[in-house]
Write a protein that holds these residues in place. Structure first.
Motif, PDB file in Angstrom:
ATOM      1  N   PRO A 255     -48.513 -14.844   7.898  1.00  0.00           N
ATOM      2  CA  PRO A 255     -49.328 -16.062   8.059  1.00  0.00           C
ATOM      3  C   PRO A 255     -50.030 -16.476   6.775  1.00  0.00           C
ATOM      4  N   ALA A 256     -50.446 -15.500   5.943  1.00  0.00           N
ATOM      5  CA  ALA A 256     -51.150 -15.843   4.711  1.00  0.00           C
ATOM      6  C   ALA A 256     -50.251 -16.629   3.765  1.00  0.00           C
ATOM      7  N   PHE A 257     -49.027 -16.144   3.559  1.00  0.00           N
ATOM      8  CA  PHE A 257     -48.144 -16.811   2.606  1.00  0.00           C
ATOM      9  C   PHE A 257     -47.530 -18.082   3.196  1.00  0.00           C
ATOM     10  N   THR A 258     -47.384 -18.142   4.509  1.00  0.00           N
ATOM     11  CA  THR A 258     -46.903 -19.381   5.114  1.00  0.00           C
ATOM     12  C   THR A 258     -47.942 -20.490   4.940  1.00  0.00           C
ATOM     13  N   CYS A 259     -49.209 -20.162   5.173  1.00  0.00           N
ATOM     14  CA  CYS A 259     -50.281 -21.139   4.937  1.00  0.00           C
ATOM     15  C   CYS A 259     -50.326 -21.539   3.470  1.00  0.00           C
ATOM     16  N   LEU A 260     -50.172 -20.559   2.590  1.00  0.00           N
ATOM     17  CA  LEU A 260     -50.241 -20.829   1.166  1.00  0.00           C
ATOM     18  C   LEU A 260     -49.133 -21.787   0.733  1.00  0.00           C
ATOM     19  N   ALA A 261     -47.910 -21.529   1.203  1.00  0.00           N
ATOM     20  CA  ALA A 261     -46.785 -22.377   0.801  1.00  0.00           C
ATOM     21  C   ALA A 261     -46.906 -23.786   1.378  1.00  0.00           C
ATOM     22  N   VAL A 262     -47.294 -23.882   2.642  1.00  0.00           N
ATOM     23  CA  VAL A 262     -47.342 -25.189   3.308  1.00  0.00           C
ATOM     24  C   VAL A 262     -48.519 -26.019   2.810  1.00  0.00           C
ATOM     25  N   LEU A 263     -49.725 -25.426   2.856  1.00  0.00           N
ATOM     26  CA  LEU A 263     -50.922 -26.189   2.495  1.00  0.00           C
ATOM     27  C   LEU A 263     -51.141 -26.265   0.993  1.00  0.00           C
ATOM     28  N   SER A 307     -40.199 -27.587 -10.084  1.00  0.00           N
ATOM     29  CA  SER A 307     -40.886 -26.344 -10.447  1.00  0.00           C
ATOM     30  C   SER A 307     -41.322 -25.550  -9.237  1.00  0.00           C
ATOM     31  N   PHE A 308     -41.850 -26.210  -8.214  1.00  0.00           N
ATOM     32  CA  PHE A 308     -42.512 -25.494  -7.138  1.00  0.00           C
ATOM     33  C   PHE A 308     -41.712 -25.402  -5.842  1.00  0.00           C
ATOM     34  N   THR A 309     -40.771 -26.282  -5.618  1.00  0.00           N
ATOM     35  CA  THR A 309     -40.052 -26.262  -4.342  1.00  0.00           C
ATOM     36  C   THR A 309     -39.190 -25.008  -4.141  1.00  0.00           C
ATOM     37  N   PRO A 310     -38.353 -24.606  -5.113  1.00  0.00           N
ATOM     38  CA  PRO A 310     -37.471 -23.448  -4.858  1.00  0.00           C
ATOM     39  C   PRO A 310     -38.231 -22.172  -4.495  1.00  0.00           C
ATOM     40  N   SER A 311     -39.263 -21.834  -5.249  1.00  0.00           N
ATOM     41  CA  SER A 311     -39.977 -20.587  -4.986  1.00  0.00           C
ATOM     42  C   SER A 311     -40.676 -20.614  -3.634  1.00  0.00           C
ATOM     43  N   ASN A 312     -41.224 -21.749  -3.239  1.00  0.00           N
ATOM     44  CA  ASN A 312     -41.952 -21.807  -1.973  1.00  0.00           C
ATOM     45  C   ASN A 312     -41.013 -21.859  -0.776  1.00  0.00           C
ATOM     46  N   VAL A 313     -39.845 -22.463  -0.932  1.00  0.00           N
ATOM     47  CA  VAL A 313     -38.844 -22.392   0.140  1.00  0.00           C
ATOM     48  C   VAL A 313     -38.403 -20.951   0.340  1.00  0.00           C
ATOM     49  N   LEU A 314     -38.137 -20.240  -0.757  1.00  0.00           N
ATOM     50  CA  LEU A 314     -37.753 -18.830  -0.657  1.00  0.00           C
ATOM     51  C   LEU A 314     -38.884 -18.003  -0.054  1.00  0.00           C
ATOM     52  N   LEU A 315     -40.127 -18.327  -0.395  1.00  0.00           N
ATOM     53  CA  LEU A 315     -41.265 -17.585   0.136  1.00  0.00           C
ATOM     54  C   LEU A 315     -41.352 -17.717   1.648  1.00  0.00           C
ATOM     55  N   VAL A 316     -41.216 -18.935   2.168  1.00  0.00           N
ATOM     56  CA  VAL A 316     -41.271 -19.146   3.618  1.00  0.00           C
ATOM     57  C   VAL A 316     -40.104 -18.454   4.311  1.00  0.00           C
ATOM     58  N   LEU A 317     -38.916 -18.581   3.750  1.00  0.00           N
ATOM     59  CA  LEU A 317     -37.754 -17.920   4.342  1.00  0.00           C
ATOM     60  C   LEU A 317     -37.892 -16.404   4.309  1.00  0.00           C
ATOM     61  N   GLY A 328     -34.940  -8.296   1.523  1.00  0.00           N
ATOM     62  CA  GLY A 328     -34.721  -7.740   0.202  1.00  0.00           C
ATOM     63  C   GLY A 328     -34.015  -8.714  -0.718  1.00  0.00           C
ATOM     64  N   ASN A 329     -32.947  -9.329  -0.247  1.00  0.00           N
ATOM     65  CA  ASN A 329     -32.197 -10.269  -1.076  1.00  0.00           C
ATOM     66  C   ASN A 329     -33.040 -11.489  -1.430  1.00  0.00           C
ATOM     67  N   LEU A 330     -33.760 -12.023  -0.438  1.00  0.00           N
ATOM     68  CA  LEU A 330     -34.577 -13.197  -0.705  1.00  0.00           C
ATOM     69  C   LEU A 330     -35.709 -12.883  -1.664  1.00  0.00           C
ATOM     70  N   TYR A 331     -36.320 -11.718  -1.512  1.00  0.00           N
ATOM     71  CA  TYR A 331     -37.418 -11.383  -2.416  1.00  0.00           C
ATOM     72  C   TYR A 331     -36.901 -11.157  -3.834  1.00  0.00           C
ATOM     73  N   VAL A 335     -38.775 -13.468  -6.879  1.00  0.00           N
ATOM     74  CA  VAL A 335     -39.534 -12.997  -8.053  1.00  0.00           C
ATOM     75  C   VAL A 335     -39.245 -13.840  -9.293  1.00  0.00           C
ATOM     76  N   PRO A 336     -37.969 -14.074  -9.681  1.00  0.00           N
ATOM     77  CA  PRO A 336     -37.743 -14.944 -10.844  1.00  0.00           C
ATOM     78  C   PRO A 336     -38.090 -16.405 -10.581  1.00  0.00           C
ATOM     79  N   SER A 337     -37.929 -16.871  -9.333  1.00  0.00           N
ATOM     80  CA  SER A 337     -38.280 -18.267  -9.045  1.00  0.00           C
ATOM     81  C   SER A 337     -39.786 -18.480  -9.161  1.00  0.00           C
ATOM     82  N   LEU A 338     -40.582 -17.451  -8.831  1.00  0.00           N
ATOM     83  CA  LEU A 338     -42.032 -17.540  -9.019  1.00  0.00           C
ATOM     84  C   LEU A 338     -42.365 -17.641 -10.505  1.00  0.00           C
ATOM     85  N   ALA A 339     -41.669 -16.854 -11.320  1.00  0.00           N
ATOM     86  CA  ALA A 339     -41.893 -16.920 -12.765  1.00  0.00           C
ATOM     87  C   ALA A 339     -41.522 -18.299 -13.308  1.00  0.00           C
TER      88      ALA A 339
END
Length: 396
Positions: A255-263, A307-317, A328-331, A335-339
């Motif tokens: 829930p923490a990271f879902t809120c973070l990505a969405v809001l 810049s921000f869409t790919p990493s946050n889509v991966l984060l929610v997924l 494991g594969n998504l994370y 990591v590089p998409s966050l960078a």
């Protein structure tokens, strides 16, 4: 608080995961190895399993606790390969190093010029806050950079890991929220110029900045509440946030990271798209007169989205799929998409400040310790408001 509203975004999650009807995973194969069948981990699986008996516990990157040891997490071989491979230990620190090398001087100089050489108009205050957020992001990256360069070994302790993680996400999402505030300011100035005279004041600007900073701090506060450092089983690697227990993944981090990505990302990017979409239409209606501003507006919007869409889509997924293989594969891709997302803090100064000729002249005059105008200081003062409009928002 936003968890009930965001529940539909979390796809594929079943509460039965915690009860026993688990998705088939690599750990099920490890269990079968105990019964005499060799699983995908190979003949060493039984030996490792004897050290860490199976428990109904984590599948974090995916990882699980060793018996009677809450400090150590065991990862499957495939996850260890992603975690310790060349991408997180070479590519990611290279990207973070680039952000530090470019972001610190570019944003530091921009903030200095905005604070000392540009009249304090509302739009200037917005961009000062944006430069400060990008500068602080570059300042909090060195510990994370050292962690990746040391081969995923965090030497600074648990408290520092929590602070570093919260600071990384807080300043990055604070930058996104401030970008949305700048887009709203530009929308009012270009689409509703008459109404903007009454709305674009110190009160609105201060309110937008406060909302951005407080929202970022609130969204990242949960990152400081739970443990994030665990030792990798069978090694001396101390992981920081890269492997987390399954129970906390479900109850806290999801829930923490879902809120973070969405809001913190999707909603601000939607606001930016609406504001800049209307701005692009207004500029296009004036033909070639604002062709430069038209191209620059499109560049600003596309840069933020890319810049921000790919990493946050991966984060929610990542937090929506209970399969440990998928996590494991998504994370590993996250990591590089966050960078890559942090590179936006290096792009902002050049598309918001240095693209302006007046701003570059102010920078040159300050670095050379010259008067602000070399030929006619009076002409420079008369152009102050116009120059500031161009400097403080390169869309004008």
């Amino acid at each position: 608080m936003c968890w009930p509203l965001l529940y539909p975004l979390v796809l594929g999650f079943s509460i039965s995961l915690a009860e026993g009807s688990q998705t088939p995973s690599i750990y099920d194969d490890v269990e079968s190895a105990r019964g005499g069948h060799e699983g995908p981990l190979g003949p060493t699986a039984e030996l490792e399993e004897s050290k860490c008996p199976d428990q109904l516990h984590p599948r974090g990157f995916p990882g699980k606790f060793c018996a009677n040891d809450s400090d150590t997490l065991e990862l499957p071989a495939s996850s260890q390969a992603l975690l310790l491979g060349w991408v997180p230990t070479r590519l990611v620190p290279a990207l973070y190093g680039l952000v530090v090398a470019l972001g610190l001087p570019a944003n530091g100089l921009a903030l200095w010029v905005l604070a000392t050489r540009v009249p304090r108009l509302p739009s200037t205050i917005l961009l000062m806050n944006l430069a400060a957020a990008d500068l602080l992001l570059a300042l909090v990256l060195p510990p994370r950079l050292a962690y990746h360069l040391r081969g995923q070994h965090w030497p600074f302790g648990e408290a520092a890991c929590r602070v570093a993680t919260a600071a990384l996400y807080g300043h990055m999402y604070g930058s996104v929220l401030l970008l949305a505030a700048v887009s709203l300011d530009r929308y009012l100035a270009l689409v509703h110029p008459l109404r903007a005279r009454a709305l674009r004041g110190q009160r609105l600007t201060t309110g937008l900045c406060l909302v951005a900073w407080l929202s970022a701090a609130t969204l990242t506060l949960p990152l400081t509440l739970h443990r994030q450092t665990f030792r990798l089983a069978g090694s001396d690697h101390m992981l920081c946030h890269d492997a987390l227990p399954l129970a906390e993944q479900i109850s806290h981090w999801r829930p923490a990271f879902t809120c973070l990505a969405v809001l913190g990302c999707f909603v601000p990017l939607l606001a930016m798209s609406l504001c800049y979409g209307a701005t692009l239409r207004a500029l296009a209606a004036n033909g070639q007169r604002y062709s430069h501003a038209l191209r620059l507006t499109a560049l600003v919007l596309s840069s933020a989205v890319a810049s921000f869409t790919p990493s946050n889509v991966l984060l929610v997924l990542h937090y929506s799929n209970p399969s440990p293989e998928a996590w494991g594969n998504l994370y590993g891709a996250y990591v590089p998409s966050l960078a890559l997302s942090t590179l936006n803090s290096c792009i902002d100064p050049f598309i918001y400040y240095y693209v302006s000729r007046e701003f570059r002249e102010k920078v040159r005059a300050m670095l050379c310790r010259q008067p602000e105008a070399s030929s006619s200081s009076q002409a420079s003062r008369e152009a102050g408001s116009r120059g500031t409009a161009i400097c403080s928002s390169t869309l004008l």
